[in-house]
Motif scaffolding. Structure first.
Motif, PDB file in Angstrom:
ATOM      1  N   TYR A 140       0.863  -1.184   0.000  1.00 61.96           N
ATOM      2  CA  TYR A 140       0.000   0.000   0.000  1.00 61.96           C
ATOM      3  C   TYR A 140       0.903   1.239   0.000  1.00 61.96           C
ATOM      4  N   PRO A 141       1.159   1.804  -1.177  1.00 61.83           N
ATOM      5  CA  PRO A 141       2.069   2.960  -1.248  1.00 61.83           C
ATOM      6  C   PRO A 141       1.678   4.099  -0.324  1.00 61.83           C
ATOM      7  N   LYS A 142       0.387   4.260  -0.067  1.00 63.58           N
ATOM      8  CA  LYS A 142      -0.073   5.339   0.813  1.00 63.58           C
ATOM      9  C   LYS A 142      -0.290   4.854   2.251  1.00 63.58           C
ATOM     10  N   ASN A 143       0.122   3.614   2.525  1.00 66.38           N
ATOM     11  CA  ASN A 143       0.027   3.050   3.874  1.00 66.38           C
ATOM     12  C   ASN A 143      -1.382   3.209   4.439  1.00 66.38           C
ATOM     13  N   ASP A 144      -2.363   2.788   3.642  1.00 66.57           N
ATOM     14  CA  ASP A 144      -3.750   3.030   4.040  1.00 66.57           C
ATOM     15  C   ASP A 144      -4.633   1.787   4.050  1.00 66.57           C
TER      16      ASP A 144
ATOM     17  N   LYS B  57     -10.601  10.713   8.397  1.00 68.03           N
ATOM     18  CA  LYS B  57      -9.376  10.813   7.610  1.00 68.03           C
ATOM     19  C   LYS B  57      -9.621  11.796   6.480  1.00 68.03           C
TER      20      LYS B  57
ATOM     21  N   GLY C  53      -7.832  12.271   0.582  1.00 67.57           N
ATOM     22  CA  GLY C  53      -6.658  12.546  -0.234  1.00 67.57           C
ATOM     23  C   GLY C  53      -5.783  13.608   0.406  1.00 67.57           C
ATOM     24  N   SER C  54      -5.267  14.484  -0.431  1.00 65.06           N
ATOM     25  CA  SER C  54      -4.368  15.535   0.054  1.00 65.06           C
ATOM     26  C   SER C  54      -5.109  16.823   0.373  1.00 65.06           C
TER      27      SER C  54
END
Length: 478
Positions: free
Chosen positions: A95-99, A162, A165-166
């Motif tokens: 999970y590249p975004k650690n999510d 959460k 996104g950004s």
């Protein structure tokens, strides 16, 4: 992840193995990786057919197989603490975004409807499913809400909001994702309300969640519904939801609320743009009927024909702006015809290979990204959910695609939770061997609506839904 195309690009448009041994090996691998899968009696019942004998399957058997495997996303691979649908599931554990613990509210609404299908088809044990549904209701009742609405993303371990996104300003209520979730609440309530005492109690929990959503707050005292509100930024994002896109259900449920209903003018002046939502444009000789929020004239991504219509039955649904069955059939046919025209000469598209919608995508450098594929944004990538979830609208074209994806492209497209999110045949075979909740859920539900109408019937029988449709001037099939 739903609404990426709309929320992030407003100017453009406002998310078997070949042998049983291999299947067993894959299943064992993922069972070791997922703590929630250790008890095999809790798992979705296994499919036994392999790709080799798929040509011998009837259409109905193949559809059953696809539904059963896809349900694993929401059952076997759900976020374990909350029971809700993860935003994404990556079978490789990367999970590249650690999510991996982030859950999506809209996709979880789709999952609730999928669980109902699973119970009805005996894919999962009814008693265990009711306990899972109760777990979900209890978790949602104890997470932060923003005038009754949930955020787009929630940390499944802590229950905290959460940011989406950004965007640091997207940290509060998301009324569109909440409407997708509430569609599921109503379906679950209707399915369980006449059951045993436990089931009635769970049905009431979902009813309470539904009744607590303050739809009228999200009008900001104007004739339109605004997508976002947060305690920090209030209505600063100032994004009024106007048609046509995936958000019809938001207005229908807002009008249907027993305690926090909107006035009909909010729908007609906001969503319908004072009647300017209508268009006479055609593509491939097929009327669009309503103005899609796109730059071009060939329709938006196909999820616009799915998300609002998982529970809301478009058959017989009409108001002074559109016949919604014709709208969705035409949208799906235009999407199919665009892939047949194939103006960019992509190898991926063919008679049996089509479907453009929001999903993972193949970037120019070969990496994996995300976009809302449509005739306006064509990467030569097919998202299986597009054709599969359009099965009620384009049964012949969709069934051919389902059989092609499963039989001819099995090693490329089929995995532990059904069809992978996207694939392309440009410059070699590529697939995003990952999953998104918003793409898996509609496949289960729309296949069932094609087969039996189960989810449409449950949603449409709700008295407040009928009252809301009446209020807005719809006619519909009861």
């Amino acid at each position: 992840m739903s609404g990426y195309s709309t929320k992030n690009s407003k100017t453009a448009m406002k998310k078997l193995p070949l042998h049983l041994l291999v299947a067993f090996t894959l299943l064992s691998f993922f069972a070791c990786k997922e703590n929630s899968n250790k008890k095999t009696n809790h798992a979705v019942k296994e499919t036994s057919q392999s790709a080799i004998d798929s040509t011998q399957l009837s259409d109905d058997a193949l559809l059953e197989l696809v539904q059963k495997q896809t349900l694993k996303y929401f059952w076997d691979y759900a976020e374990p603490n909350s029971g809700l649908a993860r935003e994404r599931f990556h079978p490789d554990g990367k999970y590249p975004k650690n999510d991996p613990k982030i859950v999506t509210t809209g996709g979880s609404g789709f999952g609730l409807m999928g669980i109902v299908v699973g119970i009805e088809r005996n894919f999962i044990n009814r008693k265990e499913a009711v306990l899972r549904l109760e777990k979900i209701a209890d978790f949602l009742a104890n997470t932060p809400r923003y005038h009754g609405a949930w955020p787009h993303w929630i940390n499944g371990e802590t229950g905290n909001t959460k940011n989406f996104g950004s965007d640091s300003t997207d940290n509060g209520g998301d009324i569109v994702e909440t409407s997708f979730l509430a569609q599921g609440f109503i379906v679950v309530r209707e399915y369980l309300k006449n059951g045993n005492e436990k089931e009635k109690a769970v049905a009431e929990k979902f009813n309470k969640l539904w009744n607590g959503i303050e739809w009228n707050w999200y009008t900001n005292h104007k004739n339109g519904i605004f997508w976002h509100w947060s305690p920090n930024y209030k209505f600063e994002k100032n994004f009024m939801i106007e048609g046509y896109n995936e958000c019809l259900i938001t207005y229908v449920l807002a009008a249907s609320s027993p305690e926090h209903s909107i006035q009909s003018e909010v729908y007609h002046q906001g969503w319908a743009r004072n009647g300017n939502i209508i268009t006479n444009k055609k593509a491939y000789g097929i009327p669009l009927i309503l103005k899609h929020n796109t730059v071009g004239g060939k329709g938006g991504p196909l999820f616009w024909a799915h998300y609002s219509f998982l529970g809301l039955n478009p058959k017989g649904l009409k108001d002074k702006y559109a016949n919604y069955w014709n709208l969705n059939v035409n949208h799906s046919r235009i999407n199919y015809e665009y892939c047949q025209e194939n103006p960019n000469n992509y190898k991926t598209y063919a008679k049996n290979s089509w479907g453009l919608t929001a999903s993972y995508t193949k970037n120019k450098d070969g990496s994996t990204g995300y976009t809302a594929h449509s005739p306006d944004d064509d990467h030569g990538v097919v998202s299986p959910t597009a054709a599969v979830s359009s099965l009620p609208y384009t049964p012949k074209e969709s069934m051919r695609a389902i059989r092609h994806f499963y039989t001819d492209l099995n090693e490329l497209t089929w995995g532990p939770a059904g069809f992978y999110d996207a694939f392309s045949l440009e410059n070699g075979k590529w697939a995003a061997k990952k999953y998104l909740a918003i793409d898996q859920g509609p496949m289960i539900v729309m296949i069932e609506n094609y087969r039996t109408g189960l989810i449409w019937n449950l949603f449409m029988q709700a008295p407040e839904v009928q009252q809301g449709l009446d209020k807005l001037g719809f006619t519909y099939s009861k």
